[in-house]
Write an enzyme that holds these catalytic residues in place. Structure first.
Site, mmCIF file in Angstrom:
data_model
loop_
_atom_site.group_PDB
_atom_site.id
_atom_site.type_symbol
_atom_site.label_atom_id
_atom_site.label_comp_id
_atom_site.label_asym_id
_atom_site.label_seq_id
_atom_site.Cartn_x
_atom_site.Cartn_y
_atom_site.Cartn_z
ATOM 1 N N ASP A 72 14.674 36.437 9.984
ATOM 2 C CA ASP A 72 14.332 36.871 8.621
ATOM 3 C C ASP A 72 14.827 35.916 7.539
ATOM 4 O OD1 ASP A 72 13.258 39.161 9.793
ATOM 5 O OD2 ASP A 72 15.077 40.333 9.487
ATOM 6 N N GLU A 86 5.334 45.322 5.029
ATOM 7 C CA GLU A 86 6.772 45.229 4.763
ATOM 8 C C GLU A 86 7.127 43.827 4.296
ATOM 9 O OE1 GLU A 86 8.498 46.323 8.492
ATOM 10 O OE2 GLU A 86 7.745 44.557 9.529
#
Length: 286
Positions: free
Chosen positions: A47, A220
């Site tokens: 991420d 998301e």
């Protein structure tokens, strides 16, 4: 809408650096007569969130249930990185009691405004979403300012040219009544940076995904950028396995409505054959 990929060249480069760091090993041209080797970050660096301030780049990562949390790295060229600290390096910043290894800190993002660095993220079990700040990215960073009105995951701050700031995040389906598995939304509040509070009404930016008729799952990781008078909303769609993708929408108003790019997704590998050499695989179906 035909200029999306050009406008987001730098943003996608940052995403691809993180993506390649997890999966690929191949030479890529960095500058004339120079090459660099991927992965630039071998191992556990999920991420990635990359920020540029002047001539400096900063990158942070998810750390889930590991302590210290959220390492921060510095670079001048997006290739050579040095860790300068951990954003969450004190027990009072990060309570991981009762967390499984795949819980804890999810998808932190880093931003900068008026001399202050902001990191916003989600602590899955013990508090939800919060923001911490620092004047020096190497630290020390503040204790968490909790965001009880921001219910969901993957929060991101956007600082507009008019001085206002906004927090965008993944949230429940409308009225908390999903119409199919994986039905989520993207929502936004104006955000008061001084008092660390949401301001005014909540805005529903995206319901389900770029094409609701196809029952898109797990919209998301949202981020908003402003380029040439347009607000660009970029997000992940399709879950964390082999159907993962990046999609993009744009609007003349920060609160929408957002129009999807007609050639979405702008980044994916789900159309490639499973029989190809060295396929990228996923660990779960979500």
């Amino acid at each position: 809408m035909t200029k999306y990929l050009q406008i987001f060249k730098q943003t996608l480069l940052a995403l691809l650096v993180g993506f390649c760091a997890s999966f690929f090993s191949m030479p890529v041209m960095a500058q004339e007569k120079q090459t660099f080797q991927n992965p630039i970050f071998p191992g556990f660096y999920p991420d990635p969130s990359i920020l540029r301030v002047g001539e400096d780049y900063y990158m942070i990562h998810s750390t889930f249930a590991y302590f210290p949390g959220v390492p921060i790295f510095h670079s001048k060229d997006l290739v050579n990185w040095k860790q300068i600290g951990n954003i969450l390096d004190r027990p009072e910043q990060l309570n991981l009691d009762g967390h499984n290894v795949s819980e804890g800190i999810f998808a932190p993002t880093i931003s900068y405004k008026d001399g202050i660095f902001y990191m916003v993220t989600t602590l899955i079990k013990n508090g939800g979403n919060f923001v911490v700040t620092a004047s020096n990215p190497a630290g020390p960073w503040s204790n968490p300012h909790w965001l009880p009105n921001v219910n969901g995951i993957d929060p991101s701050l956007f600082h507009d040219e008019d001085g206002k700031s906004y927090i965008i995040y993944n949230a429940d389906a409308p009225n908390n009544k999903p119409e199919y598995d994986g039905h989520r939304t993207l929502r936004m509040f104006e955000f008061d940076l001084r008092n660390f509070k949401t301001v005014g009404p909540q805005h529903l930016l995206v319901n389900g995904g770029v094409d609701f008729s196809k029952k898109p799952v797990w919209i998301e990781g949202p981020h908003i950028y402003k380029v040439n008078g347009f607000y660009y909303l970029m997000a992940a769609e399709g879950g964390t396995s082999v159907h993962h993708s990046e999609v993009i929408l744009r609007s003349k108003n920060v609160a929408g409505p957002y129009e999807p790019y007609e050639k979405n997704p702008i980044l994916t590998q789900r159309h490639l054959p499973n029989s190809r050499p060295n396929p990228v695989s996923g660990h779960r179906a979500r």
